[in-house]
Every structure is written in C-alpha cells, then in structure tokens.
Scaffold this motif. Structure first.
Motif, PDB file in Angstrom:
ATOM      1  N   THR A   1     -27.019 -37.735 -41.932  1.00 47.91           N
ATOM      2  CA  THR A   1     -27.200 -36.316 -41.625  1.00 47.91           C
ATOM      3  C   THR A   1     -25.962 -35.843 -40.870  1.00 47.91           C
ATOM      4  O   THR A   1     -25.589 -36.440 -39.853  1.00 47.91           O
ATOM      5  CB  THR A   1     -28.466 -36.098 -40.772  1.00 47.91           C
ATOM      6  OG1 THR A   1     -29.602 -36.522 -41.538  1.00 47.91           O
ATOM      7  CG2 THR A   1     -28.621 -34.635 -40.388  1.00 47.91           C
ATOM      8  N   ILE A   2     -25.312 -34.823 -41.396  1.00 42.48           N
ATOM      9  CA  ILE A   2     -24.092 -34.293 -40.777  1.00 42.48           C
ATOM     10  C   ILE A   2     -24.430 -32.936 -40.153  1.00 42.48           C
ATOM     11  O   ILE A   2     -24.900 -32.026 -40.843  1.00 42.48           O
ATOM     12  CB  ILE A   2     -22.952 -34.135 -41.811  1.00 42.48           C
ATOM     13  CG1 ILE A   2     -22.540 -35.497 -42.373  1.00 42.48           C
ATOM     14  CG2 ILE A   2     -21.719 -33.475 -41.193  1.00 42.48           C
ATOM     15  CD1 ILE A   2     -23.069 -35.778 -43.739  1.00 42.48           C
ATOM     16  N   VAL A   3     -24.235 -32.834 -38.853  1.00 42.40           N
ATOM     17  CA  VAL A   3     -24.460 -31.559 -38.170  1.00 42.40           C
ATOM     18  C   VAL A   3     -23.126 -30.820 -38.146  1.00 42.40           C
ATOM     19  O   VAL A   3     -22.173 -31.244 -37.493  1.00 42.40           O
ATOM     20  CB  VAL A   3     -25.001 -31.763 -36.738  1.00 42.40           C
ATOM     21  CG1 VAL A   3     -25.339 -30.410 -36.108  1.00 42.40           C
ATOM     22  CG2 VAL A   3     -26.240 -32.657 -36.744  1.00 42.40           C
ATOM     23  N   ASP A   4     -23.067 -29.731 -38.897  1.00 37.57           N
ATOM     24  CA  ASP A   4     -21.818 -28.977 -39.042  1.00 37.57           C
ATOM     25  C   ASP A   4     -21.669 -27.993 -37.878  1.00 37.57           C
ATOM     26  O   ASP A   4     -22.311 -26.950 -37.846  1.00 37.57           O
ATOM     27  CB  ASP A   4     -21.839 -28.248 -40.390  1.00 37.57           C
ATOM     28  CG  ASP A   4     -20.661 -27.309 -40.567  1.00 37.57           C
ATOM     29  OD1 ASP A   4     -19.655 -27.465 -39.840  1.00 37.57           O
ATOM     30  OD2 ASP A   4     -20.742 -26.423 -41.445  1.00 37.57           O
ATOM     31  N   VAL A   5     -20.816 -28.365 -36.921  1.00 37.27           N
ATOM     32  CA  VAL A   5     -20.604 -27.538 -35.729  1.00 37.27           C
ATOM     33  C   VAL A   5     -19.324 -26.706 -35.884  1.00 37.27           C
ATOM     34  O   VAL A   5     -18.879 -26.044 -34.958  1.00 37.27           O
ATOM     35  CB  VAL A   5     -20.525 -28.427 -34.455  1.00 37.27           C
ATOM     36  CG1 VAL A   5     -20.711 -27.595 -33.178  1.00 37.27           C
ATOM     37  CG2 VAL A   5     -21.592 -29.509 -34.467  1.00 37.27           C
ATOM     38  N   THR A   6     -18.727 -26.736 -37.079  1.00 39.08           N
ATOM     39  CA  THR A   6     -17.450 -26.038 -37.285  1.00 39.08           C
ATOM     40  C   THR A   6     -17.665 -24.530 -37.401  1.00 39.08           C
ATOM     41  O   THR A   6     -18.761 -24.068 -37.728  1.00 39.08           O
ATOM     42  CB  THR A   6     -16.744 -26.524 -38.572  1.00 39.08           C
ATOM     43  OG1 THR A   6     -17.526 -26.126 -39.711  1.00 39.08           O
ATOM     44  CG2 THR A   6     -16.558 -28.026 -38.569  1.00 39.08           C
ATOM     45  N   ASN A   7     -16.621 -23.775 -37.151  1.00 42.75           N
ATOM     46  CA  ASN A   7     -16.606 -22.335 -37.418  1.00 42.75           C
ATOM     47  C   ASN A   7     -15.356 -22.006 -38.222  1.00 42.75           C
ATOM     48  O   ASN A   7     -14.259 -22.388 -37.832  1.00 42.75           O
ATOM     49  CB  ASN A   7     -16.625 -21.531 -36.118  1.00 42.75           C
ATOM     50  CG  ASN A   7     -18.029 -21.368 -35.569  1.00 42.75           C
ATOM     51  OD1 ASN A   7     -18.955 -21.055 -36.304  1.00 42.75           O
ATOM     52  ND2 ASN A   7     -18.199 -21.602 -34.282  1.00 42.75           N
ATOM     53  N   ALA A   8     -15.565 -21.307 -39.337  1.00 40.17           N
ATOM     54  CA  ALA A   8     -14.436 -21.017 -40.234  1.00 40.17           C
ATOM     55  C   ALA A   8     -13.765 -19.697 -39.877  1.00 40.17           C
ATOM     56  O   ALA A   8     -13.381 -18.929 -40.752  1.00 40.17           O
ATOM     57  CB  ALA A   8     -14.924 -21.002 -41.678  1.00 40.17           C
ATOM     58  N   TYR A   9     -13.638 -19.443 -38.565  1.00 43.01           N
ATOM     59  CA  TYR A   9     -12.991 -18.194 -38.148  1.00 43.01           C
ATOM     60  C   TYR A   9     -11.530 -18.233 -38.585  1.00 43.01           C
ATOM     61  O   TYR A   9     -10.845 -19.238 -38.407  1.00 43.01           O
ATOM     62  CB  TYR A   9     -13.089 -18.017 -36.629  1.00 43.01           C
ATOM     63  CG  TYR A   9     -12.656 -16.648 -36.178  1.00 43.01           C
ATOM     64  CD1 TYR A   9     -13.495 -15.551 -36.380  1.00 43.01           C
ATOM     65  CD2 TYR A   9     -11.413 -16.433 -35.602  1.00 43.01           C
ATOM     66  CE1 TYR A   9     -13.101 -14.275 -36.001  1.00 43.01           C
ATOM     67  CE2 TYR A   9     -11.012 -15.164 -35.220  1.00 43.01           C
ATOM     68  CZ  TYR A   9     -11.867 -14.089 -35.426  1.00 43.01           C
ATOM     69  OH  TYR A   9     -11.468 -12.825 -35.057  1.00 43.01           O
ATOM     70  N   GLY A  10     -11.058 -17.149 -39.183  1.00 46.20           N
ATOM     71  CA  GLY A  10      -9.681 -17.103 -39.653  1.00 46.20           C
ATOM     72  C   GLY A  10      -9.515 -17.618 -41.077  1.00 46.20           C
ATOM     73  O   GLY A  10      -8.441 -17.512 -41.663  1.00 46.20           O
TER      74      GLY A  10
END
Length: 206
Positions: free
Chosen positions: A93-102
């Motif tokens: 299980t991968i918890v995606d904490v990324t933000n694709a700002y920009g």
C-alpha cells in the motif's frame, strides 16, 4: 534478529524532507517504528532521524520498500524514480503524500495526480493522503483541544483506504475517506498553480 526481519516490516517513509520528518514525528509520538529512506546513504540523515526518536530507523531505499505500507513523501517529480525500486508493488500500500503543484494538467495527461502515481507503482494499492496539510501543521500533535486533526484519504481500493485509515487513527489523526482517486483525489490534489478545495483546510474532528 537482523534489522530487516526486526524493523522493516510494517511501515516506511520514503523522503525525509519537511513532510517526511513531520510524518516521522507522528510515528515517534506514538512509539511506532518506521523505516525512513531517501536516495541518499542512510548515514547522511541518521542524526536527523535520531533527533526525532529511536523509533525512526534510517535505512536504504531497497530495504524500505520491503514495508507493507509505504509513505511516498518525495517531490512529485521524483515518484517515478522511487517506483523503479521494485518491478512490481503487489501486496504493498503506497500512501501518496506528494503534491503536483507547478505540474501542468497537460503533463498529468488530464488525470488526477494520484492516478498518475498509481500508474507508476505497478499492481500497488495507492491511497492519496496526508498531503493536504503543510509540514509545520502535520508535524504538530494531532490531538487538538479534545479533538483530532483530520487527514483526508482517497483511493480506488477500499481495503487499502481502510488499512491507512486505521493507521491514521493509531497515529492520533481522524481519517475521513473521500472516495476514489478521480473524485476525492481531486479535492486534495494540486496541479499547475491551483490547489484542490480541501488543501490546507486544517480541520479538527470532535
């Protein structure tokens, strides 16, 4: 027991910038062991990990990906490099904490960023979560005035969302499930120069 048998079993955080360290503090606060890794040698951040607590185990990327639940706390652009660590992420299980700002919507192929991440982690179960709060707030004790700080979760896999929701509760947060990556994910994602409606909403559940 070797370290891999003993420690790198359940949880790992990949990325040890402000967000990775904020997550590590949440684990340390509850005395829950977590492996932390970056693309660098573990020695390079061992002292920072030790400062947070003995539960924070600096390790290599290849060791960290043996965990069952893996927090992806790297820059959005770095997620494909992490995904290459394993040919197949089945059972993870991968918890995606990324933000694709920009990152432009065109670069995302018109998809929610969580779905782009899910495609990179072949056969893994991706839960978008813990990404809507800034690092300074995420690092604080989630017990607030008799309530618990909310974290939002979005996933196309109900079991994975339930699993991460239980972990969030163990860490002292109140998890609120928002549905799938295309619906709920949009509320907690960033792209281009826009933020989803729930980003930075610091909510407390009583």
């Amino acid at each position: 027991m070797s370290q891999s048998e003993n420690n790198v079993a359940h949880y790992a955080i990949i990325g040890f910038g402000k967000i990775g360290q904020a997550l590590a503090k949440a684990f340390a606060r509850k005395g829950i062991e977590v492996a932390v890794a970056t693309t660098r040698d573990p020695e390079s951040f061992a002292s920072a990990a030790a400062t947070i607590g003995p539960e924070i185990i600096p390790t290599t990327l290849m060791e960290a990906v043996k965990a069952d639940i893996i927090f992806l706390a790297v820059r959005f652009e770095a997620h494909p490099d992490v995904a290459k660590a394993l040919p197949n992420w089945q059972g993870k299980t991968i918890v995606d904490v990324t933000n694709a700002y920009g990152i432009s919507p065109k670069q995302l192929g018109g998809q929610p960023s969580g779905r782009v991440v899910a495609q990179a982690f072949t056969d893994g179960k991706v839960v978008k979560g813990f990404n809507h709060l800034g690092a300074a707030i995420l690092a604080q004790d989630p017990a607030v005035q008799g309530g618990r700080r909310v974290v939002f979760l979005a996933s196309d896999d109900d079991d994975a969302a339930t699993q991460v929701s239980a972990l969030a509760d163990n860490l002292g947060f109140a998890a609120i499930k928002l549905g799938g990556l295309s619906e709920g994910g949009l509320l907690v994602q960033a792209h281009g120069n826009t933020w989803g409606q729930l980003i930075f909403k610091d909510l407390v559940k009583f």
